[in-house]
Design a protein around this motif. Structure first.
Motif, PDB file in Angstrom:
ATOM      1  N   LEU A  39       0.847  -1.193   0.000  1.00 31.84           N
ATOM      2  CA  LEU A  39       0.000   0.000   0.000  1.00 31.84           C
ATOM      3  C   LEU A  39       0.884   1.245   0.000  1.00 31.84           C
ATOM      4  O   LEU A  39       1.641   1.481   0.926  1.00 31.84           O
ATOM      5  N   LYS A  40       0.786   2.039  -1.052  1.00 30.85           N
ATOM      6  CA  LYS A  40       1.583   3.244  -1.185  1.00 30.85           C
ATOM      7  C   LYS A  40       0.665   4.452  -1.358  1.00 30.85           C
ATOM      8  O   LYS A  40      -0.540   4.320  -1.581  1.00 30.85           O
ATOM      9  N   ASP A  41       1.243   5.646  -1.265  1.00 33.69           N
ATOM     10  CA  ASP A  41       0.465   6.858  -1.510  1.00 33.69           C
ATOM     11  C   ASP A  41       0.980   7.620  -2.721  1.00 33.69           C
ATOM     12  O   ASP A  41       0.608   8.774  -2.948  1.00 33.69           O
ATOM     13  N   SER A  42       1.827   6.964  -3.534  1.00 37.76           N
ATOM     14  CA  SER A  42       2.364   7.608  -4.719  1.00 37.76           C
ATOM     15  C   SER A  42       2.699   6.535  -5.755  1.00 37.76           C
ATOM     16  O   SER A  42       2.773   5.345  -5.444  1.00 37.76           O
ATOM     17  N   VAL A  43       2.901   6.965  -6.990  1.00 40.14           N
ATOM     18  CA  VAL A  43       3.144   6.054  -8.112  1.00 40.14           C
ATOM     19  C   VAL A  43       4.646   5.887  -8.324  1.00 40.14           C
ATOM     20  O   VAL A  43       5.339   6.863  -8.639  1.00 40.14           O
ATOM     21  N   PRO A  44       5.174   4.668  -8.170  1.00 35.44           N
ATOM     22  CA  PRO A  44       6.593   4.451  -8.475  1.00 35.44           C
ATOM     23  C   PRO A  44       6.878   4.691  -9.955  1.00 35.44           C
ATOM     24  O   PRO A  44       5.977   4.638 -10.804  1.00 35.44           O
ATOM     25  N   GLU A  45       8.125   4.926 -10.281  1.00 40.57           N
ATOM     26  CA  GLU A  45       8.503   5.239 -11.662  1.00 40.57           C
ATOM     27  C   GLU A  45       8.105   4.124 -12.619  1.00 40.57           C
ATOM     28  O   GLU A  45       7.595   4.377 -13.716  1.00 40.57           O
ATOM     29  N   VAL A  46       8.315   2.856 -12.220  1.00 43.72           N
ATOM     30  CA  VAL A  46       7.968   1.741 -13.101  1.00 43.72           C
ATOM     31  C   VAL A  46       6.462   1.670 -13.318  1.00 43.72           C
ATOM     32  O   VAL A  46       5.991   1.318 -14.410  1.00 43.72           O
ATOM     33  N   ALA A  47       5.697   2.033 -12.310  1.00 40.45           N
ATOM     34  CA  ALA A  47       4.240   2.027 -12.443  1.00 40.45           C
ATOM     35  C   ALA A  47       3.766   3.163 -13.338  1.00 40.45           C
ATOM     36  O   ALA A  47       2.778   3.021 -14.078  1.00 40.45           O
ATOM     37  N   ALA A  48       4.445   4.297 -13.301  1.00 45.29           N
ATOM     38  CA  ALA A  48       4.099   5.407 -14.181  1.00 45.29           C
ATOM     39  C   ALA A  48       4.274   5.004 -15.640  1.00 45.29           C
ATOM     40  O   ALA A  48       3.448   5.328 -16.505  1.00 45.29           O
ATOM     41  N   ALA A  49       5.346   4.275 -15.918  1.00 44.87           N
ATOM     42  CA  ALA A  49       5.571   3.792 -17.278  1.00 44.87           C
ATOM     43  C   ALA A  49       4.487   2.797 -17.689  1.00 44.87           C
ATOM     44  O   ALA A  49       4.037   2.805 -18.843  1.00 44.87           O
TER      45      ALA A  49
END
Length: 313
Positions: free
Chosen positions: A28-38
């Motif tokens: 559970l995160k509160d931001s988008v990791p770089e790999v997820a943004a891609a």
């Protein structure tokens, strides 16, 4: 929202999976990791869940050319599309507040890539932003690929003649809609907590895993998952739910809204192969939209994790 709420904790405890849920909670995160943004930038579809002005929960889809989903920063998702006027969540997603300013709406979203069986959930507060939407993120969750069927997609030309969009509203399922659900291998479910925080999730299985008990009642198995119980946790404190059944090969959208509950009865569960629990959904309203999207998908390749369905070959 980087921790569990009381409904999720209650279901985790009842299922005897509190320890596993604690470990899974690290996702559970509160931001988008770089790999997820891609990953998001490559997708042509995003499923959204939210609550309309009457308190009904719906699930819907927004689509576009890959690149219509962008993350200008790790806490923001921009969606380069708006819902059609016929969409059951159009009033919420396009709503304005006092003085005509865009009004925020709490939404849950899930992006899936059927070709690779990847998916991620993105929850937050949506507001209209020009020709699209901006979602300020509260929760980002990467999910496992279980029960996700492989499919490839194509987008029909935007300038082509296409099919004429039509809308059918009814209080219950027609025979054709019942058959579509019986044949389904995938649907999406939207829920919300008692605080109104929304979530959208995927459910998959072999055709027949969705039972149509009556024109107003469905049931499906809850298979072994990641132990978070984000969907069932919401239902524990708020039974309102919405379902989206995409017409993968037609571009239609079948929207259902109503109330759902978790069935814990051991004898009932034992009758359904692979079920850890059952979910029953009481339908309050149905909206079917033809030509809802330009997306068309190939025939599915079924997940090897799908349990068999009783009575099916």
């Amino acid at each position: 929202m980087d921790s569990y709420h009381r409904g999720e904790i209650a279901v985790q405890d009842r299922a005897g999976l509190a320890r596993q849920a604690g470990s899974a909670g690290r996702a559970l995160k509160d931001s988008v990791p770089e790999v997820a943004a891609a990953f998001l930038a490559e997708q042509p579809m995003l499923v959204l869940g939210g609550t309309d002005g009457a308190g009904r929960v719906w699930a819907t889809q927004l689509t576009g050319e890959p690149g219509f989903l962008t993350t200008p920063d790790p806490r923001t998702l921009r969606i380069g599309a708006l819902p059609q006027p016929e969409d059951p969540l159009a009033g919420v997603l396009l709503g304005t507040g006092a003085g005509g300013a865009p009004a925020p709406a709490r939404v849950g979203a899930i992006a899936i890539e059927p070709a690779t069986r990847r998916r991620m959930r993105i929850n937050g507060r949506s507001v209209r932003d020009g020709a699209g939407l901006r979602v300020d993120l509260d929760q980002v969750v990467s999910n496992c690929p279980k029960y996700l069927q492989t499919r490839d997609y194509r987008l029909l030309p935007a300038e082509g003649p296409g099919a004429r969009r039509s809308v059918t509203d009814s209080p219950s399922l027609s025979p054709a809609q019942q058959q579509a659900l019986r044949s389904a291998d995938t649907f999406f479910i939207a829920t919300a907590s008692d605080r109104g925080d929304a979530d959208a999730s995927h459910r998959g299985g072999n055709p027949g895993f969705v039972e149509v008990l009556s024109p107003n009642r469905l049931r499906w198995p809850d298979y072994l998952g990641n132990s978070m119980f984000l969907t069932l946790g919401n239902l524990e404190v708020n039974p309102a739910a919405g379902i989206l059944l995409p017409g993968w090969d037609t571009g239609s959208a079948l929207h259902l809204t109503g109330a759902a509950r978790t069935v814990w009865d051991a004898a009932e569960i034992a009758r359904v192969p692979g079920a850890q629990r059952l979910v029953e959904f009481e339908i309050a309203a149905v909206r079917e939209i033809t030509a809802a999207t330009r997306l068309r998908w190939s025939q599915p390749g079924y997940s090897r994790f799908n349990p068999p369905v009783a009575g099916m070959p």
